[in-house]
Design an enzyme around this catalytic site. Structure first.
Site, PDB file in Angstrom:
ATOM      1  N   CYS A  70      18.727  -3.053 -26.569  1.00  0.00           N
ATOM      2  CA  CYS A  70      19.082  -2.970 -25.154  1.00  0.00           C
ATOM      3  C   CYS A  70      18.101  -1.878 -24.558  1.00  0.00           C
ATOM      4  CB  CYS A  70      20.504  -2.002 -25.272  1.00  0.00           C
ATOM      5  SG  CYS A  70      20.255  -0.711 -26.279  1.00  0.00           S
TER       6      CYS A  70
ATOM      7  N   ASP B  98      17.644   1.249 -24.912  1.00  0.00           N
ATOM      8  CA  ASP B  98      18.077   2.692 -25.292  1.00  0.00           C
ATOM      9  C   ASP B  98      17.226   3.458 -25.986  1.00  0.00           C
ATOM     10  OD1 ASP B  98      19.908   2.107 -23.140  1.00  0.00           O
ATOM     11  OD2 ASP B  98      21.673   1.817 -24.408  1.00  0.00           O
TER      12      ASP B  98
ATOM     13  N   CYS C 215      24.352   4.029 -24.666  1.00  0.00           N
ATOM     14  CA  CYS C 215      25.884   3.585 -24.168  1.00  0.00           C
ATOM     15  C   CYS C 215      26.743   4.550 -25.019  1.00  0.00           C
ATOM     16  CB  CYS C 215      26.076   2.220 -24.680  1.00  0.00           C
ATOM     17  SG  CYS C 215      26.170   2.022 -26.525  1.00  0.00           S
TER      18      CYS C 215
ATOM     19  N   CYS D  72      24.663   0.216 -32.175  1.00  0.00           N
ATOM     20  CA  CYS D  72      24.457   1.565 -31.378  1.00  0.00           C
ATOM     21  C   CYS D  72      24.555   2.463 -32.182  1.00  0.00           C
ATOM     22  CB  CYS D  72      25.320   1.429 -30.001  1.00  0.00           C
ATOM     23  SG  CYS D  72      25.652   0.004 -29.393  1.00  0.00           S
TER      24      CYS D  72
HETATM   25 FE1  FES Z   1      22.184   0.359 -26.077  1.00  0.00          FE
HETATM   26 FE2  FES Z   1      24.525   0.936 -27.210  1.00  0.00          FE
HETATM   27  S1  FES Z   1      23.984  -0.592 -25.947  1.00  0.00           S
HETATM   28  S2  FES Z   1      22.813   2.049 -27.576  1.00  0.00           S
END
Ligand code: FES
Length: 120
Positions: A33, A35, A58, A102
């Protein structure tokens, strides 16, 4: 989609924030993602005295990292490294399958922070 416990740790994380006097910092990114998550550690006598995190992740990443911090407090570095994604998931009352990845972000950042500490 999320349990009450997940939402509680997401809305009011106890361990969120930068640590200015950290002894070690670890950063991990989630390829799926994009992140990013950072873990800050204050270490004394081989034990985690203080721990905090920052992320652009998230709700699942925020809750799982907050729980990871809770589970790490007062532990030796070895004990902290042995905390599993399953321990976190059990504490939170399970994460949706799609969000399992995640929950490992915090663990990866923690591992990097400890490696960074051991190098110095
Ligand atoms: Fe990116 Fe959960 S969607 S850490």
């Amino acid at each position: 989609m999320y349990t009450k416990k997940v939402m509680k740790h997401f809305q009011k994380p106890k361990n969120y924030g930068e640590m200015k006097d950290a002894d070690a910092i670890g950063t991990a990114g989630n390829e799926r993602c994009g992140d990013i998550l950072k873990i800050y550690l204050k270490i004394k006598n081989n034990k985690i005295q203080k721990i905090s995190f920052e992320t652009f992740g998230c709700p699942a990443a925020i809750s799982a990292s907050d729980v990871l911090c809770e589970l790490c407090k007062g532990k030796t570095l070895k004990q902290a490294l042995n905390i599993t994604a399953k321990d976190i998931s059990e504490y939170l009352g399970d994460l949706p399958k799609l969000k399992q990845h995640c929950s490992v972000l915090g663990k990866e950042a923690l591992k990097k922070a400890i490696e960074d500490y051991k190098k110095n």
